[in-house]
Design an enzyme around this catalytic site. Structure first.
Site, mmCIF file in Angstrom:
data_model
loop_
_atom_site.group_PDB
_atom_site.id
_atom_site.type_symbol
_atom_site.label_atom_id
_atom_site.label_comp_id
_atom_site.label_asym_id
_atom_site.label_seq_id
_atom_site.Cartn_x
_atom_site.Cartn_y
_atom_site.Cartn_z
ATOM 1 N N CYS A 50 0.812 -1.219 0.000
ATOM 2 C CA CYS A 50 0.000 0.000 0.000
ATOM 3 C C CYS A 50 0.844 1.267 0.000
ATOM 4 O O CYS A 50 0.323 2.349 -0.269
ATOM 5 C CB CYS A 50 -0.944 0.007 1.196
ATOM 6 S SG CYS A 50 -0.109 -0.055 2.789
ATOM 7 N N ASN A 51 2.139 1.166 0.316
ATOM 8 C CA ASN A 51 2.942 2.391 0.299
ATOM 9 C C ASN A 51 4.295 2.243 -0.392
ATOM 10 O O ASN A 51 5.190 3.048 -0.171
ATOM 11 C CB ASN A 51 3.141 2.949 1.723
ATOM 12 C CG ASN A 51 3.719 1.926 2.676
ATOM 13 O OD1 ASN A 51 4.419 1.013 2.270
ATOM 14 N ND2 ASN A 51 3.418 2.079 3.951
ATOM 15 N N GLU A 114 6.219 -0.711 11.730
ATOM 16 C CA GLU A 114 5.071 -1.466 11.200
ATOM 17 C C GLU A 114 5.535 -2.847 10.752
ATOM 18 O O GLU A 114 6.476 -2.975 9.991
ATOM 19 C CB GLU A 114 4.479 -0.685 10.024
ATOM 20 C CG GLU A 114 2.968 -0.592 10.049
ATOM 21 C CD GLU A 114 2.312 -1.894 9.698
ATOM 22 O OE1 GLU A 114 1.281 -2.205 10.298
ATOM 23 O OE2 GLU A 114 2.846 -2.585 8.840
ATOM 24 N N GLY A 115 4.857 -3.896 11.260
ATOM 25 C CA GLY A 115 5.323 -5.253 11.017
ATOM 26 C C GLY A 115 4.739 -5.935 9.797
ATOM 27 O O GLY A 115 5.163 -7.038 9.451
ATOM 28 N N GLY A 185 -13.198 -6.877 4.061
ATOM 29 C CA GLY A 185 -11.995 -7.647 3.765
ATOM 30 C C GLY A 185 -11.658 -8.525 4.953
ATOM 31 O O GLY A 185 -12.127 -8.282 6.077
ATOM 32 N N ALA A 186 -10.847 -9.564 4.699
ATOM 33 C CA ALA A 186 -10.468 -10.471 5.791
ATOM 34 C C ALA A 186 -9.010 -10.888 5.689
ATOM 35 O O ALA A 186 -8.620 -11.927 6.211
ATOM 36 C CB ALA A 186 -11.371 -11.714 5.784
ATOM 37 N N GLY A 187 -8.197 -10.058 5.015
ATOM 38 C CA GLY A 187 -6.766 -10.335 4.919
ATOM 39 C C GLY A 187 -6.042 -9.940 6.189
ATOM 40 O O GLY A 187 -6.659 -9.661 7.223
ATOM 41 N N MET A 189 -4.337 -7.215 7.018
ATOM 42 C CA MET A 189 -4.606 -5.863 7.493
ATOM 43 C C MET A 189 -6.007 -5.760 8.089
ATOM 44 O O MET A 189 -6.218 -5.119 9.119
ATOM 45 C CB MET A 189 -4.443 -4.858 6.357
ATOM 46 C CG MET A 189 -4.424 -3.413 6.803
ATOM 47 S SD MET A 189 -2.940 -2.970 7.723
ATOM 48 C CE MET A 189 -1.775 -2.759 6.379
ATOM 49 N N SER A 190 -6.981 -6.406 7.465
ATOM 50 C CA SER A 190 -8.343 -6.393 7.992
ATOM 51 C C SER A 190 -8.415 -7.132 9.330
ATOM 52 O O SER A 190 -9.150 -6.718 10.236
ATOM 53 C CB SER A 190 -9.303 -7.038 6.989
ATOM 54 O OG SER A 190 -9.324 -6.303 5.779
#
Length: 418
Positions: A50-51, A114-115, A185-187, A189-190
């Site tokens: 995402c970044n 951030e892990g 979402g369910a990944g 990050m979610s």
């Protein structure tokens, strides 16, 4: 072969540009193959999050590879190379390795420590392995980087140096106690979002996911409930907080779907939520650009200094091992040449003294071999030690010149590969 990294991140490019360059699914696989098939590239791996979007390759020609990778990023994103180049960074050899090590430790994240990047790099390596675009060099380098990342998170306080992207975003939402949340979402990050919401006192958590069973497992783990993805729009009006991170590649939440005070947190690239929702009365949208501008989690402390020290230590060890490995073919060539001389001279001796019995032959052969081993031991050990110092390759070069060695001879190459 040398390691080259070409990419752009939240540090060098606006989120809007990262959104255009970001690749996933079949597009990511296509980029991976196109890079690896370029004549200037031997191995390739792509990290797209995402970044950041970064391409790691092994090359023997720097300029040709930089041009090829930059061009392919432009082709796949539709961004003109001239525009893209202004935001690209290029790291080569030692600097590329240092950047990778720092990144997996969370030092280069939008939120320090951030892990999530550990799992993202692991997935990038698995994808490259599955499609056969990595070989020994990148495989071993990335595996070592992942081990260093684990060390950083286990041995230092880097995890506490800053919040996660989720908690950094939710910090802008105020008190969450007793509020109702929808997680889309369910990944990974979610999942982190759902757990963070539960710990913050959110009493009603709804999970909407394309695969209902996976969403149900996540909802159950936080005492919430799951709904089919198709029911997401029905759940939006009643949600105080909405967190999305689906990788859908399109806007799944639009202004017409909202009609009341709602806090929206969009952690996806490309964005899940249409930025136009900001015009809806009572709606607050926080996305990656907002988090970046807020500066939350960008502070450094003692734990960050500890990780920087760890990265420096591991980088020295890696470079020393690489330099030592480069001199190994020369050492093998020297020993192969010595063995050839011993064999030749023993054959000549036996022709001159044919009356030697087997026991005497063995004793002579062992004595000569011991002499050669003792004579070669010190210089071969020393040249490996010196190889780890700056300019160490000159010592191996001197050894090759003095003994007329060819490290590429079949015997040397075969022994090194074994």
């Amino acid at each position: 072969m040398s390691v080259l990294a070409v990419g752009l991140s939240h540090r060098t490019a606006p989120v809007a540009l990262l959104e255009r360059v970001s690749v996933s699914g079949d597009a990511l696989v296509k980029l991976l193959h196109d890079v690896q098939q370029d004549p200037s590239v031997a191995e390739a791996m792509v990290v797209s999050t995402c970044n950041r979007v970064e391409v790691y390759v092994t090359v023997d020609r720097f300029h040709a590879a930089v041009t090829a990778v930059s061009g392919l990023l432009g082709v796949h994103s539709g961004v003109p190379v001239e525009e893209l180049t202004r935001h690209l960074y290029v790291h080569y050899e030692e600097r590329a390795v240092e950047h990778l090590f720092s990144m997996v430790c969370g030092l280069d994240a939008m939120v320090v420590g951030e892990g999530q990047i550990l799992g993202q790099v692991r997935q990038a390596l698995k994808l490259a392995q599955r499609h056969g675009t990595v070989g020994t060099t990148l495989n071993e380098l990335v595996q070592q980087a992942l081990r260093i990342g684990k060390r950083a998170h286990h041995e230092t306080g880097i995890d506490k140096a800053g919040p996660s992207l989720v908690s950094a975003g939710l910090a802008l939402a105020g008190d969450l106690t007793g509020r109702r949340a929808l997680v889309v979402g369910a990944g990974s990050m979610s999942s982190l979002a759902a757990v963070t919401l539960a710990r913050a006192g959110v009493t009603d958590i709804v999970v909407a996911n394309r695969t209902f069973e996976r969403g149900a497992r996540l909802a159950e783990s936080v005492g919430g409930r799951a709904v089919p993805f198709s029911a997401m729009a029905d759940e939006l009006p009643g949600a105080d907080i909405v967190i999305t991170c689906t990788g859908a590649g399109r806007h799944i939440v639009t202004p017409d779907m909202l009609n009341g005070p709602t806090f929206l947190l969009d952690l996806a690239l490309p964005h899940d939520i249409d930025p136009a929702v900001r015009a809806v009365p009572g709606v607050t949208l926080v996305d990656l650009e907002t988090i970046k501008e807020s500066g939350i989690g960008s502070r450094e402390g003692d734990s960050v200094a500890s990780v920087r020290g760890l990265v420096a230590e591991e980088l020295r060890a890696y470079l020393n091992a690489e330099r030592a490995a480069k001199v190994t073919p020369t050492v093998v060539a020297l020993r192969s040449k010595a063995a050839s001389v011993v064999e030749s001279e023993l054959g000549r001796l036996l022709m001159r003294v044919p009356s030697l019995d087997e026991r005497a032959k063995d004793e002579v052969a062992m004595t000569v071999q011991r002499i050669v081993d003792k004579l070669l031991h010190e210089p071969t050990v020393r040249v490996k030690q010196l190889a780890a110092s700056p300019g160490g390759d000159h010592y191996a070069e001197a050894l090759r010149e003095l003994f007329d060695l060819d490290p590429k001879m079949p015997e040397a190459v075969r022994e090194v590969e074994l």
